[in-house]
Design an enzyme around this catalytic site. Structure first.
Site, PDB file in Angstrom:
ATOM      1  N   SER A  49       0.797  -1.229   0.000  1.00  0.00           N
ATOM      2  CA  SER A  49       0.000   0.000   0.000  1.00  0.00           C
ATOM      3  C   SER A  49       0.831   1.281   0.000  1.00  0.00           C
ATOM      4  O   SER A  49       0.278   2.379   0.091  1.00  0.00           O
ATOM      5  CB  SER A  49      -0.957   0.004   1.192  1.00  0.00           C
ATOM      6  N   THR A 153      -1.643   3.198   4.512  1.00  0.00           N
ATOM      7  CA  THR A 153      -0.882   4.428   4.264  1.00  0.00           C
ATOM      8  C   THR A 153       0.124   4.540   5.382  1.00  0.00           C
ATOM      9  O   THR A 153      -0.114   4.023   6.462  1.00  0.00           O
ATOM     10  CB  THR A 153      -1.845   5.652   4.356  1.00  0.00           C
ATOM     11  N   THR A 171       1.484   6.952   0.146  1.00  0.00           N
ATOM     12  CA  THR A 171       0.570   5.837  -0.115  1.00  0.00           C
ATOM     13  C   THR A 171       0.472   5.525  -1.599  1.00  0.00           C
ATOM     14  O   THR A 171       0.765   6.391  -2.441  1.00  0.00           O
ATOM     15  CB  THR A 171      -0.841   6.193   0.413  1.00  0.00           C
ATOM     16  N   ARG A 181      -7.571   8.790  -9.523  1.00  0.00           N
ATOM     17  CA  ARG A 181      -8.139   9.029  -8.186  1.00  0.00           C
ATOM     18  C   ARG A 181      -7.032   9.506  -7.229  1.00  0.00           C
ATOM     19  O   ARG A 181      -5.950   8.931  -7.180  1.00  0.00           O
ATOM     20  CB  ARG A 181      -8.767   7.744  -7.657  1.00  0.00           C
ATOM     21  N   VAL A 182      -7.312  10.562  -6.504  1.00  0.00           N
ATOM     22  CA  VAL A 182      -6.377  11.045  -5.485  1.00  0.00           C
ATOM     23  C   VAL A 182      -7.097  11.021  -4.152  1.00  0.00           C
ATOM     24  O   VAL A 182      -8.230  11.501  -4.047  1.00  0.00           O
ATOM     25  CB  VAL A 182      -5.894  12.475  -5.813  1.00  0.00           C
ATOM     26  N   GLY A 183      -6.446  10.450  -3.154  1.00  0.00           N
ATOM     27  CA  GLY A 183      -7.050  10.402  -1.817  1.00  0.00           C
ATOM     28  C   GLY A 183      -6.605  11.571  -0.962  1.00  0.00           C
ATOM     29  O   GLY A 183      -6.267  12.649  -1.463  1.00  0.00           O
ATOM     30  N   ASP A 184      -6.600  11.347   0.334  1.00  0.00           N
ATOM     31  CA  ASP A 184      -6.263  12.415   1.282  1.00  0.00           C
ATOM     32  C   ASP A 184      -4.762  12.606   1.467  1.00  0.00           C
ATOM     33  O   ASP A 184      -4.317  13.680   1.855  1.00  0.00           O
ATOM     34  CB  ASP A 184      -6.864  12.088   2.653  1.00  0.00           C
ATOM     35  N   THR A 204      -4.473   7.909   8.260  1.00  0.00           N
ATOM     36  CA  THR A 204      -4.499   6.700   7.446  1.00  0.00           C
ATOM     37  C   THR A 204      -5.981   6.332   7.336  1.00  0.00           C
ATOM     38  O   THR A 204      -6.814   6.886   8.035  1.00  0.00           O
ATOM     39  CB  THR A 204      -3.720   5.545   8.100  1.00  0.00           C
ATOM     40  N   GLY A 205      -6.303   5.430   6.436  1.00  0.00           N
ATOM     41  CA  GLY A 205      -7.707   5.052   6.303  1.00  0.00           C
ATOM     42  C   GLY A 205      -8.268   5.508   4.969  1.00  0.00           C
ATOM     43  O   GLY A 205      -7.522   5.882   4.065  1.00  0.00           O
ATOM     44  N   GLY A 207      -9.430   7.571   2.252  1.00  0.00           N
ATOM     45  CA  GLY A 207      -9.151   8.976   1.954  1.00  0.00           C
ATOM     46  C   GLY A 207     -10.384   9.805   1.684  1.00  0.00           C
ATOM     47  O   GLY A 207     -10.429  10.993   2.032  1.00  0.00           O
TER      48      GLY A 207
HETATM   49  N1  GLY Z   1      -5.464   7.212   2.948  1.00  0.00           N
HETATM   50  C1  GLY Z   1      -5.004   6.868   1.681  1.00  0.00           C
HETATM   51  C2  GLY Z   1      -5.962   6.959   0.590  1.00  0.00           C
HETATM   52  O1  GLY Z   1      -7.150   6.820   0.795  1.00  0.00           O
HETATM   53  O2  GLY Z   1      -5.548   7.144  -0.518  1.00  0.00           O
END
Ligand code: GLY
Length: 223
Positions: A49, A153, A171, A181-184, A204-205, A207
């Protein structure tokens, strides 16, 4: 000496990068400790990950996200959806230190990394490729869902002996995500926030949930 003077927060699976961060000499900066600590996980091919070995998007391409924030000067750097570069946290640091910008995305981020001396390589390991092929066979029609099995993450926060805080987050994001796609994790205030006067938070978790509430920013503001 270093151990006494550094405090840090970390996700439970990540004791090794914290140790690597601690090996930064006494008097070393929290910025070096965060980068070197996160590099350990990015370089671990068994971790699916983060960094090399991270699970790919739905097209089988590994796209990585990372950001770094340094308390003094309230500085930040970030890369999103970068391909073929195993250490996005180090590229994020270069963005912070060598450009007037905060965020670089996709091809631009990759080209910037190459201009800074980073090497391109295939980040899709055999293990991750097999998981992707299995997903393709069984779940192709399903939307990617964030679960504990396909998603993690590293977020690392360090306070150095000068009283300065640095945070970093890295991550490969949600496994089998839609391309782009972009997360947090690379979003300042979303997956990471540092205020040298107050504190730092890293997420973490899933996003999407973190992003909707600007979680890291909100936590530091509540502090
Ligand atoms: N926390 C990482 C993501 O959702 O991309």
């Amino acid at each position: 000496q270093a151990k006494r003077n550094l405090t840090m927060g970390f996700d439970t699976g990540h004791q090794i990068p914290v140790q690597a961060g601690l090996e930064i000499e006494s008097g070393g900066s929290s910025l070096d400790a965060v980068e070197k600590g996160i590099n350990v996980t990015e370089n671990d091919k068994e971790n699916t990950s983060v960094g090399i070995g991270g699970l790919p998007n739905s097209e089988g391409i590994v796209q990585l996200d990372a950001c770094i924030m340094h308390g003094p000067g309230h500085k930040a750097g970030s890369v999103m959806g970068i391909e073929k570069i195993r250490n996005p946290i180090s590229v994020a640091r270069k963005v912070m230190e060598h450009t007037p910008h905060v965020q670089l995305v996709g091809k631009g981020a990759q080209e910037f990394a190459i201009s800074q001396g980073f090497k391109e390589e295939d980040l899709l390991t055999e293990k991750s490729k097999l998981k992707w092929l299995e997903w393709k066979k069984n779940n192709q029609k399903k939307k990617p869902e964030g679960t504990i099995d396909n998603h993690d993450t590293i977020a690392l926060l360090i306070l150095d002996e000068n009283g300065d805080l640095t945070g970093g987050c890295s991550t490969s994001g949600l496994a089998f995500k839609l391309p782009g796609r972009v997360g947090d994790s690379p979003i300042i205030g979303g997956g990471l926030y540092v205020d040298n006067e107050i504190g730092a938070a890293g997420a973490t978790g899933i996003g999407e949930n973190v992003l909707r509430h600007c979680c890291s920013f909100m936590i530091v503001e509540f502090m």
